[in-house]
Write a protein that holds these residues in place. Structure first.
Motif, short mmCIF file in Angstrom:
data_model
loop_
_atom_site.label_atom_id
_atom_site.label_comp_id
_atom_site.label_asym_id
_atom_site.label_seq_id
_atom_site.Cartn_x
_atom_site.Cartn_y
_atom_site.Cartn_z
N SER A 40 51.14 39.75 54.27
CA SER A 40 50.93 40.66 55.42
C SER A 40 50.28 41.96 54.99
N GLY A 41 49.95 42.07 53.73
CA GLY A 41 49.23 43.27 53.27
C GLY A 41 50.13 44.38 52.77
N ALA A 42 51.45 44.14 52.71
CA ALA A 42 52.36 45.19 52.21
C ALA A 42 52.28 45.24 50.68
N SER A 43 52.46 46.44 50.12
CA SER A 43 52.57 46.53 48.66
C SER A 43 54.03 46.32 48.28
N VAL A 44 54.25 45.52 47.23
CA VAL A 44 55.62 45.06 46.93
C VAL A 44 55.88 45.14 45.42
N LEU A 45 57.09 45.57 45.10
CA LEU A 45 57.58 45.49 43.72
C LEU A 45 58.87 44.67 43.73
N VAL A 46 58.91 43.63 42.90
CA VAL A 46 60.17 42.87 42.72
C VAL A 46 60.73 43.27 41.36
N CYS A 47 61.98 43.69 41.34
CA CYS A 47 62.66 43.99 40.07
C CYS A 47 63.75 42.97 39.84
N ASP A 48 63.79 42.39 38.68
CA ASP A 48 64.94 41.57 38.31
C ASP A 48 65.55 42.11 37.02
N LYS A 49 66.87 42.25 37.03
CA LYS A 49 67.54 42.78 35.84
C LYS A 49 67.38 41.84 34.66
N GLY A 50 67.17 40.53 34.96
CA GLY A 50 67.05 39.53 33.89
C GLY A 50 65.69 38.87 33.96
N ARG A 51 65.68 37.62 34.40
CA ARG A 51 64.44 36.85 34.47
C ARG A 51 64.24 36.31 35.88
N VAL A 52 62.99 36.14 36.26
CA VAL A 52 62.68 35.45 37.52
C VAL A 52 63.34 34.07 37.47
N ALA A 53 64.10 33.78 38.52
CA ALA A 53 64.82 32.50 38.62
C ALA A 53 65.81 32.28 37.47
N GLY A 54 66.25 33.37 36.86
CA GLY A 54 67.19 33.23 35.73
C GLY A 54 68.56 32.77 36.17
N GLU A 55 68.93 33.08 37.41
CA GLU A 55 70.30 32.72 37.81
C GLU A 55 70.28 31.47 38.69
N GLN A 56 70.83 31.54 39.91
CA GLN A 56 70.95 30.31 40.70
C GLN A 56 69.63 29.58 40.89
N SER A 57 68.54 30.35 40.95
CA SER A 57 67.28 29.75 41.42
C SER A 57 66.61 28.82 40.42
N SER A 58 67.06 28.78 39.15
CA SER A 58 66.56 27.71 38.27
C SER A 58 67.66 26.71 37.97
N ARG A 59 68.88 27.02 38.41
CA ARG A 59 70.03 26.21 37.99
C ARG A 59 70.46 25.21 39.05
N ASN A 60 69.84 25.30 40.24
CA ASN A 60 70.35 24.46 41.33
C ASN A 60 69.87 23.01 41.21
N TRP A 61 70.36 22.20 42.15
CA TRP A 61 70.04 20.77 42.09
C TRP A 61 68.61 20.46 42.53
N GLY A 62 68.02 21.39 43.24
CA GLY A 62 66.64 21.17 43.71
C GLY A 62 66.53 20.40 45.01
N TRP A 63 67.64 20.29 45.73
CA TRP A 63 67.59 19.60 47.02
C TRP A 63 66.98 20.54 48.07
N ILE A 64 66.07 20.01 48.84
CA ILE A 64 65.54 20.75 50.01
C ILE A 64 66.00 19.95 51.22
N ARG A 65 67.11 20.42 51.76
CA ARG A 65 67.89 19.58 52.68
C ARG A 65 67.95 20.19 54.07
N GLN A 66 67.53 19.39 55.04
CA GLN A 66 67.75 19.77 56.44
C GLN A 66 69.07 19.16 56.92
N GLN A 67 69.37 17.99 56.35
CA GLN A 67 70.54 17.22 56.79
C GLN A 67 71.83 18.03 56.67
N ALA A 68 72.64 17.94 57.73
CA ALA A 68 73.99 18.53 57.74
C ALA A 68 73.98 20.04 57.57
#
Ligand SMILES: Cc1cc2nc3c(=O)[nH]c(=O)nc-3n(C[C@H](O)[C@H](O)[C@H](O)COP(=O)(O)OP(=O)(O)OC[C@H]3O[C@@H](n4cnc5c(N)ncnc54)[C@H](O)[C@@H]3O)c2cc1C
Length: 443
Positions: A40-68
């Motif tokens: 949308s044209g906004a200027s953005v800064l993302v700060c992570d104290k550790g690593r990108v996807a260091g926590e839940q976002s690399s550790r999950n099962w990888g399901w992309i689920r609509q069901q239930a």
């Protein structure tokens, strides 16, 4: 593959003096929010104290689920899976996206009837979810026929490789001009006249009028320092991946006490349904009454533990000065040890339900800390008392699949665009205005 403090820093952009939006947290939610903001044209800064996807976002099962899904989440996750599909074509990296379905197999008539209740919700959204007979489940799962009464199945559900998908999207954010800085904790907000004026990071001050807190398991702590109460608790979930294994099923399946997901590398991501653990601490008591409905609904799936670090958890540091080292810098990447009990339960579950996988060795096991709200659905809202502070947290064990959809929701909120979805279920005030806590379908 998961990321830890030992993983090299790969996002190290200079901090700008000022930016339209600062996103706290480089998980799937923060990175997706940044993606729609930069579009949308906004200027953005993302700060992570550790690593990108260091926590839940690399550790999950990888399901992309609509069901239930919770009915309020469903339109957002439907948008999200379409976004994942689009991203898988538009990002010039393979993120392992494919639609190979989600199956919940049922071993008894009661389980089947419980699943069936969700069909009306699916029909309202024209989803392809339907019930299968035992014989039809046997056609899908090519192992040990005759053990299932039937199942619920959504062929259009999908999966991706989380440890590839989130960093790939982060690189795309960068290519669009967004800045990302790893190893950079946001310590606090600078408030002036009731408005957000900037963030104080460990690397310096950045002026901004809008901050999105997508801090996952850390959001409650970050907000506590600002005097804002977010009732969110953490749950340790253990996962393993097998070595290359025979192809018994190409999608994602919950098979009684064990869940499997085919991986791009030819193995399976494996988990066990009854081995999630909450480690008792001060917040467990503080938020006990709010979590009672969720606790009683998930009593079979979550174990309460005392374990190591009880004293630390009972006496957490909740306030600090801007010039002090904060808990975020003391633990860059939350990397809990996998539970041996959970790993043993997976082996047992495989032996019982998918014997062809029983002897395939686990190449790796790990754990992640899930951020859970009392009603098991996230908060996506602006904090009423802190103008310019937005919250995207508490995705309660199912935030990977909904990530891009939630990112779009958050970008619209921050930019003041009209909401495309009904967001009332996700409002922050529900925890304080006496609303009953009605848990969604679960982690
Ligand atoms: C074992 C497991 C299995 C799961 N399986 C699935 C699944 O199959 N499908 C699904 O949809 N979901 C699943 N989930 C849930 C999903 O992974 C999460 O809901 C989702 O990743 C949450 O993303 P997030 O960006 O909110 O949080 P996170 O990925 O946890 O990211 C938060 C980030 O914020 C950073 N941070 C926190 N505080 C600060 C600060 N003060 N300054 C700077 N940075 C900060 C942290 O370092 C962290 O990197 C699973 C989760 C686990 C643990």
């Amino acid at each position: 593959m998961i990321f830890s403090e030992q993983s090299p820093v790969t996002f190290a952009d200079e901090l700008p003096d000022a930016v339209d939006v600062v996103v706290i947290g480089g998980g799937v939610i923060g990175i997706s929010t940044a993606w729609y903001l930069v579009q949308s044209g906004a200027s953005v800064l993302v700060c992570d104290k550790g690593r990108v996807a260091g926590e839940q976002s690399s550790r999950n099962w990888g399901w992309i689920r609509q069901q239930a899904r919770d009915p309020a989440e469903l339109p957002i996750v439907i948008d999200s899976i379409n976004q994942w599909e689009r991203l898988s074509r538009e990002l010039d990296e393979d993120i392992g996206f494919t639609r190979r379905g989600v199956l919940y197999a049922a071993a008894s008539d009661d389980e089947l009837a419980a699943h069936e209740k969700w069909l009306d919700t699916a029909a309202q959204h024209q989803l392809d979810t339907h019930m299968l007979s035992g014989a039809q489940v046997d056609e899908l799962i090519k192992d040990k026929p005759g053990q299932w009464r039937g199942g619920m199945y959504t062929p259009s559900d999908g999966r991706a490789e989380p440890f590839k998908a989130v960093p790939a999207l982060a690189r795309a954010v960068r290519r669009r001009g967004g800045r990302i800085r790893e190893s950079c904790a946001v310590r606090s907000l600078d408030m002036q006249g009731g408005l957000t004026a900037g963030v104080v990071t460990e690397l310096g001050y950045v002026k901004t009028q809008a901050v999105v807190c997508a801090g996952g398991a850390w959001s409650t702590l970050f907000l506590a320092n600002l005097g804002v109460t977010l009732p969110q608790l953490t749950v340790r979930a253990t996962v393993a991946r097998t070595a290359v294994a025979p192809d018994v099923y190409g999608g994602n399946a919950a098979l009684g006490e064990v869940a499997i997901r085919r991986r791009q590398d030819g193995g399976y991501t494996v988990a066990s349904s009854s081995t999630n653990e909450h480690f008792i601490g001060a917040d467990s008591f503080r938020f006990f009454t709010k979590f009672l409905p969720a606790l009683s609904a998930s009593v079979r799936f979550i174990r309460l533990r005392f374990g190591d670090g009880l004293v630390e958890r009972m006496l957490p540091t909740r306030r600090w000065r801007d010039d002090e080292i904060t808990p975020f810098e003391e633990r860059r990447v939350l990397n809990p040890a996998p539970s041996p009990r959970a790993v043993a339960a997976m082996r047992k579950g495989l032996a019982r339900r998918v014997p062809q996988l029983a002897d395939i060795p686990f190449a790796e096991s790990w754990a992640g800390m899930i951020d859970v709200t009392p009603d098991v659905v996230p908060v996506m809202d602006e904090v009423a008392d802190v103008s310019g502070l937005f919250l995207a947290t508490g995705f309660s064990g199912h935030g990977f699949g909904i990530g891009p959809g939630a990112g779009r929701v958050m970008a619209d909120l921050v930019l003041g665009k009209p909401a495309v979805h009904d967001l009332s279920r996700f409002r922050f005030s529900r925890f304080a205005d006496g609303s009953p806590m009605l848990p969604g379908p679960g982690l």
